[in-house]
Write a protein that holds these residues in place. Sequence first.
Motif, mmCIF file in Angstrom:
data_model
loop_
_atom_site.group_PDB
_atom_site.id
_atom_site.type_symbol
_atom_site.label_atom_id
_atom_site.label_comp_id
_atom_site.label_asym_id
_atom_site.label_seq_id
_atom_site.Cartn_x
_atom_site.Cartn_y
_atom_site.Cartn_z
ATOM 1 N N PRO A 127 0.831 -1.212 0.000
ATOM 2 C CA PRO A 127 0.000 0.000 0.000
ATOM 3 C C PRO A 127 0.867 1.264 0.000
ATOM 4 O O PRO A 127 2.040 1.217 0.368
ATOM 5 C CB PRO A 127 -0.797 -0.111 1.308
ATOM 6 N N ASN A 128 0.267 2.360 -0.404
ATOM 7 C CA ASN A 128 0.977 3.635 -0.400
ATOM 8 C C ASN A 128 1.298 4.058 1.016
ATOM 9 O O ASN A 128 0.421 4.079 1.880
ATOM 10 C CB ASN A 128 0.134 4.717 -1.080
ATOM 11 N N ARG A 129 2.566 4.373 1.234
ATOM 12 C CA ARG A 129 3.047 4.923 2.506
ATOM 13 C C ARG A 129 4.478 5.401 2.269
ATOM 14 O O ARG A 129 5.072 5.080 1.246
ATOM 15 C CB ARG A 129 2.947 3.897 3.623
ATOM 16 N N PRO A 130 5.059 6.162 3.166
ATOM 17 C CA PRO A 130 6.406 6.695 2.934
ATOM 18 C C PRO A 130 7.458 5.622 2.620
ATOM 19 O O PRO A 130 8.339 5.841 1.784
ATOM 20 C CB PRO A 130 6.721 7.428 4.240
ATOM 21 N N GLU A 131 7.362 4.474 3.250
ATOM 22 C CA GLU A 131 8.332 3.404 3.004
ATOM 23 C C GLU A 131 8.302 2.941 1.544
ATOM 24 O O GLU A 131 9.325 2.575 0.971
ATOM 25 C CB GLU A 131 8.034 2.228 3.934
ATOM 26 N N TYR A 132 7.136 2.966 0.942
ATOM 27 C CA TYR A 132 6.958 2.603 -0.468
ATOM 28 C C TYR A 132 7.857 3.474 -1.338
ATOM 29 O O TYR A 132 8.564 2.978 -2.216
ATOM 30 C CB TYR A 132 5.482 2.803 -0.815
ATOM 31 N N LEU A 133 7.838 4.768 -1.084
ATOM 32 C CA LEU A 133 8.653 5.702 -1.856
ATOM 33 C C LEU A 133 10.139 5.445 -1.621
ATOM 34 O O LEU A 133 10.935 5.454 -2.560
ATOM 35 C CB LEU A 133 8.291 7.148 -1.501
ATOM 36 N N ALA A 134 10.526 5.187 -0.369
ATOM 37 C CA ALA A 134 11.933 4.941 -0.053
ATOM 38 C C ALA A 134 12.446 3.691 -0.780
ATOM 39 O O ALA A 134 13.559 3.682 -1.317
ATOM 40 C CB ALA A 134 12.118 4.800 1.454
ATOM 41 N N ILE A 135 11.647 2.637 -0.817
ATOM 42 C CA ILE A 135 12.033 1.404 -1.508
ATOM 43 C C ILE A 135 12.154 1.670 -3.006
ATOM 44 O O ILE A 135 13.150 1.290 -3.644
ATOM 45 C CB ILE A 135 11.013 0.276 -1.242
ATOM 46 N N TRP A 136 11.153 2.319 -3.575
ATOM 47 C CA TRP A 136 11.147 2.620 -5.007
ATOM 48 C C TRP A 136 12.376 3.447 -5.394
ATOM 49 O O TRP A 136 13.075 3.135 -6.352
ATOM 50 C CB TRP A 136 9.847 3.336 -5.353
ATOM 51 N N LEU A 137 12.669 4.494 -4.618
ATOM 52 C CA LEU A 137 13.831 5.345 -4.909
ATOM 53 C C LEU A 137 15.133 4.570 -4.759
ATOM 54 O O LEU A 137 16.050 4.717 -5.570
ATOM 55 C CB LEU A 137 13.832 6.560 -3.979
ATOM 56 N N GLY A 138 15.236 3.742 -3.710
ATOM 57 C CA GLY A 138 16.454 2.974 -3.496
ATOM 58 C C GLY A 138 16.742 2.007 -4.626
ATOM 59 O O GLY A 138 17.889 1.859 -5.058
ATOM 60 N N LEU A 139 15.717 1.347 -5.112
ATOM 61 C CA LEU A 139 15.891 0.411 -6.224
ATOM 62 C C LEU A 139 16.226 1.151 -7.513
ATOM 63 O O LEU A 139 17.105 0.745 -8.278
ATOM 64 C CB LEU A 139 14.627 -0.424 -6.406
ATOM 65 N N THR A 140 15.533 2.252 -7.751
ATOM 66 C CA THR A 140 15.765 3.050 -8.952
ATOM 67 C C THR A 140 17.183 3.619 -8.962
ATOM 68 O O THR A 140 17.826 3.688 -10.008
ATOM 69 C CB THR A 140 14.732 4.192 -9.031
ATOM 70 N N GLN A 141 17.668 3.984 -7.787
ATOM 71 C CA GLN A 141 18.996 4.582 -7.666
ATOM 72 C C GLN A 141 20.097 3.654 -8.187
ATOM 73 O O GLN A 141 21.100 4.122 -8.735
ATOM 74 C CB GLN A 141 19.267 4.945 -6.199
ATOM 75 N N ILE A 142 19.932 2.341 -8.047
ATOM 76 C CA ILE A 142 20.966 1.416 -8.528
ATOM 77 C C ILE A 142 20.648 0.888 -9.929
ATOM 78 O O ILE A 142 21.320 -0.008 -10.421
ATOM 79 C CB ILE A 142 21.193 0.254 -7.547
ATOM 80 N N GLY A 143 19.602 1.436 -10.541
ATOM 81 C CA GLY A 143 19.289 1.089 -11.921
ATOM 82 C C GLY A 143 18.235 0.018 -12.107
ATOM 83 O O GLY A 143 17.978 -0.400 -13.237
ATOM 84 N N CYS A 144 17.634 -0.433 -11.023
ATOM 85 C CA CYS A 144 16.561 -1.420 -11.167
ATOM 86 C C CYS A 144 15.331 -0.753 -11.768
ATOM 87 O O CYS A 144 15.093 0.432 -11.560
ATOM 88 C CB CYS A 144 16.175 -2.013 -9.809
ATOM 89 N N VAL A 145 14.574 -1.530 -12.493
ATOM 90 C CA VAL A 145 13.285 -1.086 -13.012
ATOM 91 C C VAL A 145 12.252 -1.576 -12.012
ATOM 92 O O VAL A 145 12.204 -2.766 -11.699
ATOM 93 C CB VAL A 145 13.007 -1.686 -14.407
ATOM 94 N N VAL A 146 11.450 -0.669 -11.471
ATOM 95 C CA VAL A 146 10.477 -1.043 -10.449
ATOM 96 C C VAL A 146 9.094 -1.131 -11.087
ATOM 97 O O VAL A 146 8.580 -0.149 -11.615
ATOM 98 C CB VAL A 146 10.475 -0.041 -9.273
ATOM 99 N N ALA A 147 8.528 -2.333 -11.026
ATOM 100 C CA ALA A 147 7.169 -2.547 -11.514
ATOM 101 C C ALA A 147 6.234 -2.310 -10.336
ATOM 102 O O ALA A 147 6.218 -3.082 -9.379
ATOM 103 C CB ALA A 147 7.018 -3.971 -12.052
ATOM 104 N N LEU A 148 5.492 -1.224 -10.391
ATOM 105 C CA LEU A 148 4.589 -0.854 -9.306
ATOM 106 C C LEU A 148 3.290 -1.637 -9.479
ATOM 107 O O LEU A 148 2.504 -1.359 -10.366
ATOM 108 C CB LEU A 148 4.346 0.656 -9.322
#
Length: 181
Positions: free
Chosen positions: A79-100
């Motif tokens: 579900p949407n919550r601040p941790e969701y954004l932190a995980i998404w940004l962390g994965l994106t930062q290393i080049g992962c593609v995040v399927a939401l």
Amino acid sequence: VTRDWVRALEKIKALLTNRPVGLPAIVSEAAKISGEALAIFDEGEALTYARLCRRMNQYSRWALAEGLRDGDVVGLLMPNRPEYLAIWLGLTQIGCVVALLNTNVSERSLVHSIKTANIRTAIADASPRDTEVPVVSNVDALAHDRGDEWSSLLSAQLSSPVRWKHCLLSLSEAGVTGYVE
């Protein structure tokens, strides 16, 4: 006149090459400039830019330790919550593609989404339950049996050194004599 143009173009080039690229870089810059300003909040949690940046970096380190690399597709189902954004940004930062992935779809639609996105790894929201037998945490070397404590312990573990010696002492004091790693 030509020298002035060359100098102006060099300054523009420097500005463009030093500019953050992508949302993770922008969050990192915001943390440097306005670290204690509120970045995101919901009913239960608020993150400043500095804390969001730390969490983002913790998830990046975790993902790299798990073997995730540039181009890997990671499904994020929570579900949407601040941790969701932190995980998404962390994965994106290393080049992962995040399927939401949408938490409100049928099982059939979810399976279709996972197959279509060619997801390598998935992260899902979990609600830990209370345990019958207390578990000694390697974060604080204390016994815990309440499920609502595990989220903060796991978060702390991402950024804290493991305190194995303290854990072993706590277990030993509790009468534990056999250990399995």
